[in-house]
Each structure stands twice: as structure tokens, then as C-alpha cells.
Enzyme design. Structure first.
Site, short mmCIF file in Angstrom:
data_model
loop_
_atom_site.label_atom_id
_atom_site.label_comp_id
_atom_site.label_asym_id
_atom_site.label_seq_id
_atom_site.Cartn_x
_atom_site.Cartn_y
_atom_site.Cartn_z
CD GLU A 177 -4.34 -8.15 1.93
OE1 GLU A 177 -5.23 -7.46 2.49
OE2 GLU A 177 -3.13 -7.83 1.96
CG HIS A 221 -9.75 -6.32 1.14
ND1 HIS A 221 -9.88 -7.47 1.88
CD2 HIS A 221 -8.46 -5.93 1.25
CE1 HIS A 221 -8.70 -7.76 2.42
NE2 HIS A 221 -7.83 -6.85 2.05
CG ASN A 278 -0.44 -7.15 -1.26
OD1 ASN A 278 -1.00 -7.81 -2.13
ND2 ASN A 278 -0.96 -6.98 -0.04
CG ASP A 294 -12.35 -9.57 2.26
OD1 ASP A 294 -12.48 -8.63 1.46
OD2 ASP A 294 -11.69 -9.48 3.31
CD GLU A 319 -2.74 -1.45 2.40
OE1 GLU A 319 -2.69 -0.62 3.30
OE2 GLU A 319 -3.42 -2.49 2.47
O1 G3I Z 1 -3.85 -8.81 19.06
C1 G3I Z 1 -4.48 -7.66 19.62
C2 G3I Z 1 -5.25 -8.05 20.86
O2 G3I Z 1 -4.32 -8.50 21.83
C3 G3I Z 1 -6.04 -6.84 21.36
O3 G3I Z 1 -6.83 -7.21 22.44
C4 G3I Z 1 -6.95 -6.30 20.26
C5 G3I Z 1 -7.69 -5.05 20.67
O4 G3I Z 1 -7.96 -4.22 19.59
O5 G3I Z 1 -6.14 -5.98 19.16
C6 G3I Z 1 -5.46 -7.09 18.62
O6 G3I Z 1 -4.72 -6.71 17.51
C7 G3I Z 1 -5.46 -6.43 16.34
C8 G3I Z 1 -4.98 -7.37 15.26
O7 G3I Z 1 -5.64 -7.05 14.06
C9 G3I Z 1 -5.25 -8.82 15.56
O8 G3I Z 1 -6.62 -9.05 15.63
C10 G3I Z 1 -5.25 -5.00 15.96
O9 G3I Z 1 -5.84 -4.14 16.91
C11 G3I Z 1 -5.85 -4.74 14.61
O10 G3I Z 1 -5.47 -3.43 14.17
C12 G3I Z 1 -5.35 -5.75 13.61
O11 G3I Z 1 -5.99 -5.49 12.41
C13 G3I Z 1 -5.41 -6.08 11.26
C14 G3I Z 1 -5.08 -4.96 10.26
O12 G3I Z 1 -4.64 -5.53 9.03
C15 G3I Z 1 -3.98 -4.04 10.77
O13 G3I Z 1 -2.76 -4.70 10.91
C16 G3I Z 1 -6.42 -7.04 10.67
O14 G3I Z 1 -6.57 -8.16 11.55
C17 G3I Z 1 -5.94 -7.53 9.31
O15 G3I Z 1 -6.96 -8.27 8.68
C18 G3I Z 1 -5.61 -6.34 8.43
O16 G3I Z 1 -5.10 -6.85 7.21
C19 G3I Z 1 -4.82 -5.87 6.21
C20 G3I Z 1 -3.61 -6.36 5.44
O17 G3I Z 1 -2.54 -6.59 6.31
C21 G3I Z 1 -3.24 -5.39 4.34
N1 G3I Z 1 -4.37 -5.12 3.48
C22 G3I Z 1 -5.58 -4.69 4.14
C23 G3I Z 1 -6.00 -5.68 5.23
C24 G3I Z 1 -7.26 -5.25 5.91
O18 G3I Z 1 -7.05 -4.05 6.62
#
Ligand code: G3I
Length: 356
Positions: A268, A240, A204, A270, A163
Site C-alpha cells: 500500500e 504508508h 498484511n 504512498d 492489521e
Molecule cells: O463509498 C462511501 C460514499 O458513498 C460516502 O458518501 C462516503 C462518505 O464518507 O463514504 C464512502 O466510503 C468511504 C470509502 O473509503 C470509499 O471512499 C468510507 O467512508 C471510508 O471509510 C473508506 O476509507 C477507506 C479505508 O481504508 C477504510 O475502509 C479508504 O478509502 C482506504 O484507502 C483505506 O485503506 C486502508 C487499507 O484497506 C488497509 N490499510 C490502511 C489503508 C488506509 O487506511
């Protein structure tokens, strides 16, 4: 081609107890019960994958069962991001990523790395980093090469930079661009290539299906990399999508990616259905059918590009309850091919249909 895996169970050693005229019992032969089972990836003409969460892999047997059985390619949804792997300057936390790599290797699955460089998911020590450009460069290179070297020969590929562009094709502001200038992106690819010359390196991004400006910017980046001899081997398109996405947009993205000549990863995928973010929405059969049709079209169009360019399709997680979409949009959704109980939705069959 039929790839049914036939699991033949001979119940009770093929017998039941029957009562004879004399009152005794004699075995009555029972035909074998044939359970027809399938593995999604065996139906597909290219590698089919999913991104996965480590805690679900460890704690939910239904989830890990589906991951093991249905997919041949695995991406870590979060475990290989900068913040997860490198929480403080001198500390790397390999536990989750190592777990996933070992799991996938034990199951003969390909592992795609996501992601070496992104403007998001950075630990505070990076966002607050106060070094000069030489120190920033050392930090960037050190992170990329430490991570790539650890998994050299184990991972097939990496999303090197994720990105980099805005939807209008301009370069997205980030700490990397601010401290290292826009061409830092080329050096990311060089550093990764130095650490593992065999890894397939991807740029990506999302939005190829709706932004021609972003497509143009990505196309120009790839052309300039080729001219300059910067190692890039693949283009990752996240996809997405919403269930109202058009065939024309999907095909514009896929044709664009194919024209680069690079490997193409729908990285990715969905397909969300709650376009209006309705809180009490119910997932109807009609929505499931329309969603399935979008999955089918993506697979069908992807399957028309040259075989050598088909790196594969990866869905972004496995079951509806695991998707990032509901929390991102603040409303319920059902974007994946498996439901919250890991039962196959119409989208599952549609993916197979699209690959025929
Ligand atoms: O692991 C912590 C947990 O301990 C805590 O209690 C909780 C509270 O918010 O947060 C948890 O971490 C989260 C993590 O996902 C695991 O679930 C983060 O807050 C959250 O920001 C994170 O979001 C991820 C996001 O990327 C940011 O990194 C999403 O799961 C993930 O699906 C998303 O994936 C991205 C790709 O990497 C790039 N392209 C877009 C895609 C969707 O945004």
C-alpha cells in the site's frame, strides 16, 4: 534494457500539401512523428501495481487509462472488504468486485485480493452479531470461503488478515478476537487455503518500518504458523510513509520481511509530505524531489531481496487527488506518483530508476 513502446504515427499519410511552380499541389513527404511512450510496469524487475477505486475506474477515463497502461497488478482499494461485499447477513454484493476482476482479466493484469478479515469496515450486522462462538466461527468461515471460492483461479492472492497487531506488538482488540479468541487468525488462513489451495496467502500490516515491536510480533506469528503447518505464503507491508522516513528504517523492514523467507509485498505504498498537517501547504519541487528519492530507495532496497520473494510493489491508489491521506490527516497532501491530472511526477521516474 529499453522497454520503450514506440508509437509511430504517420500524420496525414506522411504527406502535407505543397504548392508547385505551376500553381498545382504535390505531396511533400513528412517524416513520421515518433511518440515515445512508456508503461511503468515494463520497466520494473517485479510486478508493479496500484490499488483502485471502482467508481473512478468507471467514470474517469484518465484514471482507468493510467491503471490499464502503467500497472500489471491490481488491488481493490475497498471493493473486496467485508462491508462492501457482504452488507447484510444473507446478501453478498459482488457487482464492484466482479467489475474489477473482469476488467483486470481483460487487460492481462494480476489481481490481489484485499482483505478477507479486518477489524475495520465491518457492516453493522457483524458488529451487532449476537451468536455464540460456534455461530461466530460459522460466520467467519462462511464469509472467507464464499468470497475466496467465487474468485478461485481468478485472483492470484489474498490479504487474509489485515492489521491484527497494535504498534507495540500486542494483539489489537476486535470483534473477532473477542468472540473467537486470538488464534482465530490461524483458522482464517486455513479456511482461505481450503477454498483455494493455489492462492498466495498474505498477512498484511503497517508500521514495519518504524516499530521493531510490531516486527517481532509478526515474525513470531509467522514462525508459529510455520511450526504448526498453518498455510501462509506472504508478508504484506503497507508502507504508508512520510517523505522524511529514513533509509535505515526502510531497510530494517525490508530485511525483516526477506528473512521470513515468505513472499514480500509492499502492498500500500504512498509517501506523504505534509508532516505538520499545514492547511495551506504548497507542493514544491523540493518536496517532489525528496518524495521521489524515498520512492526510489524503497524500490532499490526491495530489489535486493531474492527474486522468488518479490511479489511486487503496489501503490495505494493512482493520482494525488484519489489518495486516502488528505481526508485521514485532515490536511492536503500529494502522496502518489501521479498528480491530480494523472501527469507523472518525479516519483514516477524515481521508481524506474530504483528498479534498474
Ligand atoms: O463509498 C462511501 C460514499 O458513498 C460516502 O458518501 C462516503 C462518505 O464518507 O463514504 C464512502 O466510503 C468511504 C470509502 O473509503 C470509499 O471512499 C468510507 O467512508 C471510508 O471509510 C473508506 O476509507 C477507506 C479505508 O481504508 C477504510 O475502509 C479508504 O478509502 C482506504 O484507502 C483505506 O485503506 C486502508 C487499507 O484497506 C488497509 N490499510 C490502511 C489503508 C488506509 O487506511
Amino acid at each position: 534494457m529499453i522497454y520503450f513502446l514506440l508509437t509511430v504515427s504517420f500524420l496525414s499519410a506522411c504527406t502535407k500539401k505543397g504548392v508547385t511552380a505551376s500553381g498545382g499541389t504535390t505531396p511533400i513527404p513528412v517524416p513520421p512523428v515518433v511518440v515515445i511512450d512508456t508503461n511503468l510496469y515494463k520497466f520494473m524487475p517485479f510486478p508493479m501495481g496500484a490499488s483502485v477505486g471502482i467508481s473512478l475506474m468507471k467514470n474517469n477515463a484518465k484514471y482507468s487509462g493510467v491503471v490499464t497502461k502503467e500497472y500489471i497488478s491490481i488491488t481493490a482499494e475497498n471493493a473486496m472488504k467485508f462491508g462492501a461485499l457482504h452488507p447484510s447477513e444473507t446478501v453478498y454484493n459482488w457487482a464492484d468486485a466482479d467489475y474489477l476482476v473482469a476488467y483486470a482479466q481483460a487487460n492481462g493484469q494480476r489481481i490481489h485480493g484485499h482483505t478477507l478479515n479486518w477489524y475495520q469496515n465491518l457492516p453493522a450486522w457483524v458488529t451487532n452479531f449476537s451468536g455464540d462462538s460456534i455461530a461466530w466461527e460459522k460466520m467467519l468461515k462462511g464469509h472467507i470461503q464464499t468470497v475466496v471460492a467465487r474468485y478461485k483461479g481468478k485472483l492470484a492472492s489474498w490479504d487474509v488478515v489485515n492489521e491484527y497487531f497494535n504498534d507495540d506488538g500486542t494483539i489489537r482488540p476486535s470483534v473477532w478476537v473477542k468472540n473467537l479468541g486470538p488464534d482465530y487468525i490461524a483458522r482464517c488462513f486455513q479456511y482461505a487455503n481450503q477454498a483455494d489451495p493455489d492462492a498466495i496467502l498474505f498477512y498484511n500490516d503497517y508500521g514495519h518500518e518504524y516499530s521493531s515491536a510490531k516486527r517481532t510480533a509478526i515474525g513470531n506469528l509467522i514462525s508459529s504458523f510455520k511450526t504448526r503447518g498453518i498455510p501462509i505464503h506472504g508478508i504484506g507491508m503497507q508502507f504508508h510513509m512520510t517523505y522524511t522516513q529514513t533509509d535505515a528504517n526502510i531497510s530494517a523492514a525490508i530485511n525483516f520481511a526477506a528473512a521470513t523467507g515468505l513472499k514480500v509485498h509492499i502492498s500500500e505504498l504512498d509517501v506523504r509530505v505534509n508532516n505538520n498537517k499545514v492547511q495551506g501547504l504548497v507542493f514544491t519541487d523540493a518536496m517532489a524531489a525528496q518524495q521521489a528519492d524515498r520512492y526510489k530507495q524503497v524500490v532499490k532496497m526491495y530489489n535486493t531481496i531474492p527474486k522468488a520473494q518479490q511479489f511486487g510493489i503496489t501503490t495505494w491508489n493512482v493520482g494525488d487527488a484519489d489518495s486516502w491521506i488528505p481526508s485521514w490527516q485532515g490536511a492536503p497532501d500529494w502522496p502518489l506518483p501521479f498528480d491530480a491530472n494523472y501527469l507523472r511526477k518525479p516519483a514516477y521516474k524515481a521508481i524506474i530508476e530504483g528498479g534498474k
